[in-house]
Enzyme design. Structure first.
Site, PDB file in Angstrom:
ATOM      1  N   ARG A  27       0.786  -1.233  -0.071  1.00 47.44           N
ATOM      2  CA  ARG A  27      -0.030  -0.100  -0.164  1.00 47.44           C
ATOM      3  C   ARG A  27       0.830   1.279  -0.084  1.00 47.44           C
ATOM      4  O   ARG A  27       0.261   2.357   0.383  1.00 47.44           O
ATOM      5  CB  ARG A  27      -0.912   0.219   1.238  1.00 47.44           C
ATOM      6  CG  ARG A  27      -1.944  -0.990   1.138  1.00 47.44           C
ATOM      7  CD  ARG A  27      -3.142  -0.359   0.309  1.00 47.44           C
ATOM      8  NE  ARG A  27      -4.100  -1.564   0.098  1.00 47.44           N
ATOM      9  CZ  ARG A  27      -5.104  -1.750   0.766  1.00 47.44           C
ATOM     10  NH1 ARG A  27      -5.563  -0.733   1.843  1.00 47.44           N
ATOM     11  NH2 ARG A  27      -5.954  -2.595   0.574  1.00 47.44           N
ATOM     12  N   ARG A  31      -3.506   6.599   0.922  1.00 41.38           N
ATOM     13  CA  ARG A  31      -4.081   7.745   1.600  1.00 41.38           C
ATOM     14  C   ARG A  31      -3.157   8.542   2.601  1.00 41.38           C
ATOM     15  O   ARG A  31      -3.439   9.510   3.085  1.00 41.38           O
ATOM     16  CB  ARG A  31      -5.233   7.394   2.555  1.00 41.38           C
ATOM     17  CG  ARG A  31      -6.405   7.152   1.398  1.00 41.38           C
ATOM     18  CD  ARG A  31      -7.575   6.534   2.016  1.00 41.38           C
ATOM     19  NE  ARG A  31      -7.040   5.143   2.332  1.00 41.38           N
ATOM     20  CZ  ARG A  31      -7.904   3.909   2.985  1.00 41.38           C
ATOM     21  NH1 ARG A  31      -9.136   4.412   3.318  1.00 41.38           N
ATOM     22  NH2 ARG A  31      -7.502   2.883   3.203  1.00 41.38           N
ATOM     23  N   ARG A  40      -6.357  11.218  -6.363  1.00 42.80           N
ATOM     24  CA  ARG A  40      -7.568  10.277  -6.164  1.00 42.80           C
ATOM     25  C   ARG A  40      -8.800  11.481  -5.930  1.00 42.80           C
ATOM     26  O   ARG A  40      -9.845  11.108  -6.829  1.00 42.80           O
ATOM     27  CB  ARG A  40      -7.637   9.741  -4.558  1.00 42.80           C
ATOM     28  CG  ARG A  40      -8.708   8.630  -4.846  1.00 42.80           C
ATOM     29  CD  ARG A  40      -8.892   7.954  -3.367  1.00 42.80           C
ATOM     30  NE  ARG A  40      -9.728   8.807  -2.130  1.00 42.80           N
ATOM     31  CZ  ARG A  40     -10.227   8.450  -1.447  1.00 42.80           C
ATOM     32  NH1 ARG A  40     -10.116   7.175  -1.231  1.00 42.80           N
ATOM     33  NH2 ARG A  40     -10.897   9.478  -0.519  1.00 42.80           N
ATOM     34  N   ASP A  77      -6.731  -2.860  -7.838  1.00 41.42           N
ATOM     35  CA  ASP A  77      -7.123  -3.689  -6.564  1.00 41.42           C
ATOM     36  C   ASP A  77      -7.744  -5.048  -6.758  1.00 41.42           C
ATOM     37  O   ASP A  77      -7.874  -5.446  -7.847  1.00 41.42           O
ATOM     38  CB  ASP A  77      -8.460  -2.800  -5.944  1.00 41.42           C
ATOM     39  CG  ASP A  77      -8.791  -3.153  -4.403  1.00 41.42           C
ATOM     40  OD1 ASP A  77      -8.409  -2.849  -3.355  1.00 41.42           O
ATOM     41  OD2 ASP A  77      -9.703  -4.191  -4.385  1.00 41.42           O
ATOM     42  N   TYR A 154     -14.855 -12.277  -0.223  1.00 39.60           N
ATOM     43  CA  TYR A 154     -15.498 -11.050  -0.661  1.00 39.60           C
ATOM     44  C   TYR A 154     -16.520 -10.955  -1.558  1.00 39.60           C
ATOM     45  O   TYR A 154     -17.739 -10.559  -1.388  1.00 39.60           O
ATOM     46  CB  TYR A 154     -14.456  -9.813  -1.321  1.00 39.60           C
ATOM     47  CG  TYR A 154     -13.456  -9.415  -0.628  1.00 39.60           C
ATOM     48  CD1 TYR A 154     -13.719  -8.332   0.666  1.00 39.60           C
ATOM     49  CD2 TYR A 154     -12.226 -10.061  -0.086  1.00 39.60           C
ATOM     50  CE1 TYR A 154     -12.931  -7.730   1.583  1.00 39.60           C
ATOM     51  CE2 TYR A 154     -11.248  -9.550   0.640  1.00 39.60           C
ATOM     52  CZ  TYR A 154     -11.691  -8.341   1.461  1.00 39.60           C
ATOM     53  OH  TYR A 154     -10.749  -7.875   2.343  1.00 39.60           O
TER      54      TYR A 154
HETATM   55  O1  CP3 Z   1      -0.267  -1.969  -2.339  1.00 37.45           O
HETATM   56  C1  CP3 Z   1      -0.098  -1.152  -3.328  1.00 37.45           C
HETATM   57  O2  CP3 Z   1      -0.037  -0.003  -3.181  1.00 37.45           O
HETATM   58  C2  CP3 Z   1      -0.978  -1.427  -4.660  1.00 37.45           C
HETATM   59  C3  CP3 Z   1      -2.411  -1.198  -4.706  1.00 37.45           C
HETATM   60  C4  CP3 Z   1      -3.338  -2.121  -3.809  1.00 37.45           C
HETATM   61  C5  CP3 Z   1      -4.590  -1.709  -3.182  1.00 37.45           C
HETATM   62  N1  CP3 Z   1      -5.099  -2.752  -2.771  1.00 37.45           N
HETATM   63  C6  CP3 Z   1      -5.042  -0.215  -3.236  1.00 37.45           C
HETATM   64  C7  CP3 Z   1      -6.077   0.161  -2.410  1.00 37.45           C
HETATM   65  C8  CP3 Z   1      -3.234  -3.461  -3.469  1.00 37.45           C
HETATM   66  C9  CP3 Z   1      -2.176  -4.533  -3.779  1.00 37.45           C
HETATM   67  C10 CP3 Z   1      -4.441  -3.834  -2.813  1.00 37.45           C
HETATM   68  C11 CP3 Z   1      -4.787  -5.225  -2.541  1.00 37.45           C
HETATM   69  C12 CP3 Z   1      -6.003  -5.520  -1.553  1.00 37.45           C
HETATM   70  N2  CP3 Z   1      -7.137  -5.110  -1.922  1.00 37.45           N
HETATM   71  C13 CP3 Z   1      -6.119  -6.491  -0.407  1.00 37.45           C
HETATM   72  C14 CP3 Z   1      -4.976  -7.450  -0.371  1.00 37.45           C
HETATM   73  C15 CP3 Z   1      -3.988  -6.859   0.382  1.00 37.45           C
HETATM   74  C16 CP3 Z   1      -4.474  -6.512   1.945  1.00 37.45           C
HETATM   75  O3  CP3 Z   1      -4.703  -5.378   2.087  1.00 37.45           O
HETATM   76  O4  CP3 Z   1      -4.983  -7.552   2.831  1.00 37.45           O
HETATM   77  C17 CP3 Z   1      -7.519  -6.452  -0.165  1.00 37.45           C
HETATM   78  C18 CP3 Z   1      -7.980  -7.378   0.802  1.00 37.45           C
HETATM   79  C19 CP3 Z   1      -8.008  -5.366  -0.871  1.00 37.45           C
HETATM   80  C20 CP3 Z   1      -9.558  -5.112  -0.888  1.00 37.45           C
HETATM   81  C21 CP3 Z   1      -9.734  -3.610  -0.224  1.00 37.45           C
HETATM   82  N3  CP3 Z   1      -9.327  -2.640  -0.952  1.00 37.45           N
HETATM   83  C22 CP3 Z   1     -10.223  -3.212   0.869  1.00 37.45           C
HETATM   84  C23 CP3 Z   1     -10.551  -4.324   1.868  1.00 37.45           C
HETATM   85  C24 CP3 Z   1     -10.126  -1.898   0.803  1.00 37.45           C
HETATM   86  C25 CP3 Z   1     -10.657  -1.000   1.991  1.00 37.45           C
HETATM   87  C26 CP3 Z   1      -9.705  -0.851   3.064  1.00 37.45           C
HETATM   88  C27 CP3 Z   1      -9.095   0.275   2.816  1.00 37.45           C
HETATM   89  O5  CP3 Z   1      -7.811   0.435   3.047  1.00 37.45           O
HETATM   90  O6  CP3 Z   1      -9.631   1.415   2.701  1.00 37.45           O
HETATM   91  C28 CP3 Z   1      -9.631  -1.511  -0.365  1.00 37.45           C
HETATM   92  C29 CP3 Z   1      -9.411  -0.205  -0.678  1.00 37.45           C
HETATM   93  C30 CP3 Z   1      -7.870   0.296  -1.330  1.00 37.45           C
HETATM   94  N4  CP3 Z   1      -7.293  -0.589  -2.187  1.00 37.45           N
HETATM   95  C31 CP3 Z   1      -7.319   1.562  -1.078  1.00 37.45           C
HETATM   96  C32 CP3 Z   1      -6.100   1.296  -1.721  1.00 37.45           C
HETATM   97  C33 CP3 Z   1      -4.962   2.472  -1.878  1.00 37.45           C
HETATM   98  C34 CP3 Z   1      -7.800   2.711  -0.247  1.00 37.45           C
HETATM   99  C35 CP3 Z   1      -8.958   3.168  -0.929  1.00 37.45           C
HETATM  100  C36 CP3 Z   1      -9.011   4.678  -0.953  1.00 37.45           C
HETATM  101  O7  CP3 Z   1      -8.286   5.310  -1.436  1.00 37.45           O
HETATM  102  O8  CP3 Z   1      -9.953   5.112  -0.507  1.00 37.45           O
END
Ligand code: CP3
Length: 345
Positions: A27, A31, A40, A77, A154
């Site tokens: 990540r 944010r 964003r 994602d 999911y």
């Molecule tokens: O790592 C990186 O920088 C690359 C991008 C990336 C994102 N999600 C961007 C993201 C990667 C590799 C993921 C993987 C992901 N997404 C996983 C597996 C890794 C983990 O965290 O366990 C999972 C379970 C998801 C599903 C997901 N996406 C969830 C549960 C959420 C909400 C939780 C949160 O952090 O808000 C997301 C949103 C998400 N994916 C964000 C980002 C940067 C935040 C969204 C935003 O900008 O509001």
């Protein structure tokens, strides 16, 4: 010089022990960075950002410019794949993802065939293409997908759950539906990662964030076996592309996971002790991860001592420095710089 020679991540994945481990962060585009929040906002919302190749490439590059990480991870994602298979997907601000639920045979029958995914996912491949042009030559580009089990949790529940209860229930009550979904996701994941590789991803990572809720036989069948199948299929098509597997919170099941699945590297969460992991997991090859993400919030002397402890414990073998899970939005960007300084300084 070959591409591997000046890319420290590829050298670690090839099994080389390096005096200073390469580093990137789960990540890392997120944010906690003001420049991410600005881009964003420009995109409108999270999914619009994921499907906008120019802006998705921009946020992928932001942490590379700011910190000089050794790898960039494609901005996308894991839930884009179920969307490409026909699930509805949206994000609720402050809460996380929501999807249409898949709870029976009729729900499974509504999914699109694997061949249809590229129609939705082609902007992601475009992002990869932009990145392979724009990244510094020493930076490795990592593509990724969710593992079938994690993505299925999911799709079945329609949201993130604490105990993955709905997915466990479908597995127990309608095993044919559950197995059909796992097979569809396994096949789709191979196609998706293969397309990322053809677009320019140099490494791919498989995120099984909920592997820890699978125990015993279920772990073998639904975490290990799909990873093995995906990796075998990818290695046939792209024998030189290293693969990182992240069976998060697998505990003892981390032991032998790389050998059993063919993964080139196993990513470790922060629940395992670093000395245990060096003795039992790194013996099979490259490891990545383990620093608890809260250090990026709390910082201080503990951040430095923990970072150094992990570097030292893994110094006898191939190692890529990383966190045990994604950096959180409340992290202090200066702590990331301090961590990198502690690794390289
Ligand atoms: O790592 C990186 O920088 C690359 C991008 C990336 C994102 N999600 C961007 C993201 C990667 C590799 C993921 C993987 C992901 N997404 C996983 C597996 C890794 C983990 O965290 O366990 C999972 C379970 C998801 C599903 C997901 N996406 C969830 C549960 C959420 C909400 C939780 C949160 O952090 O808000 C997301 C949103 C998400 N994916 C964000 C980002 C940067 C935040 C969204 C935003 O900008 O509001």
């Amino acid at each position: 010089m070959s591409a591997t020679a000046d890319k420290t991540i590829l050298r670690a994945l090839a099994g080389e022990t390096q005096p200073i481990p390469p580093v990137w962060m789960m990540r890392q585009a997120g944010r906690y960075l003001p420049e991410y929040r600005a881009t964003r906002a420009q995109a409108g919302d999270f999914l619009s950002l994921c499907y906008n190749p120019e802006l998705a490439a921009e946020v992928t590059l932001q942490p590379i410019r700011r910190y000089g990480f050794d790898a960039a991870i494609l901005f996308a994602d894991i839930l884009l794949l179920p969307q490409a298979l026909g699930a509805d997907l949206w994000f609720v601000t402050g809460e996380g993802p929501r999807l249409s639920t898949l709870t029976d045979q009729a729900g499974f029958d509504r999914l699109k065939p694997v061949g249809a995914i590229h129609e939705t996912l082609s902007p992601v491949y475009e992002t990869v293409k932009i990145l392979s042009r724009e990244l510094p030559r020493e930076t490795t580009l990592i593509g990724f997908a969710g593992a079938p089990w994690t993505v299925a949790t999911y799709m079945i529940a329609g949201r993130g759950t604490k105990d993955q209860g709905p997915a466990h229930a479908l597995m127990a009550e309608q095993p044919e539906v559950f197995d059909a979904l796992m097979a569809r996701l396994t096949e789709a994941t191979v196609e998706y990662l293969s397309a990322q590789i053809m677009a320019g991803a140099e490494v791919v990572k498989i995120f099984d964030s909920w592997a820890g809720s699978l125990k015993g036989e279920a772990f073998q069948r639904y975490a290990l076996e799909p990873a093995r199948e995906i990796i075998a299929a990818l290695k046939t098509r792209h024998p030189d592309v290293p693969i990182i597997a992240f069976p998060r919170e697998a505990g003892d099941n981390y032991i032998g996971f790389a050998r059993a699945t063919g993964a080139d590297c196993v990513a470790l969460d922060n629940s395992v002790s670093v000395d245990w992991a060096a003795a039992h997991v790194q013996v099979d090859g490259c490891v990545q991860g383990n620093l608890a993400p809260h250090h990026m919030v709390t910082g201080g002397a503990e951040l430095i001592s923990e970072t150094r402890r992990i570097v030292k414990a893994f110094s006898g073998g191939p190692h890529i420095f990383n966190l045990g899970h994604g950096i959180t939005p409340d992290a202090d960007p200066d702590n990331v710089a301090r961590m990198i300084e502690a690794i390289r300084g």
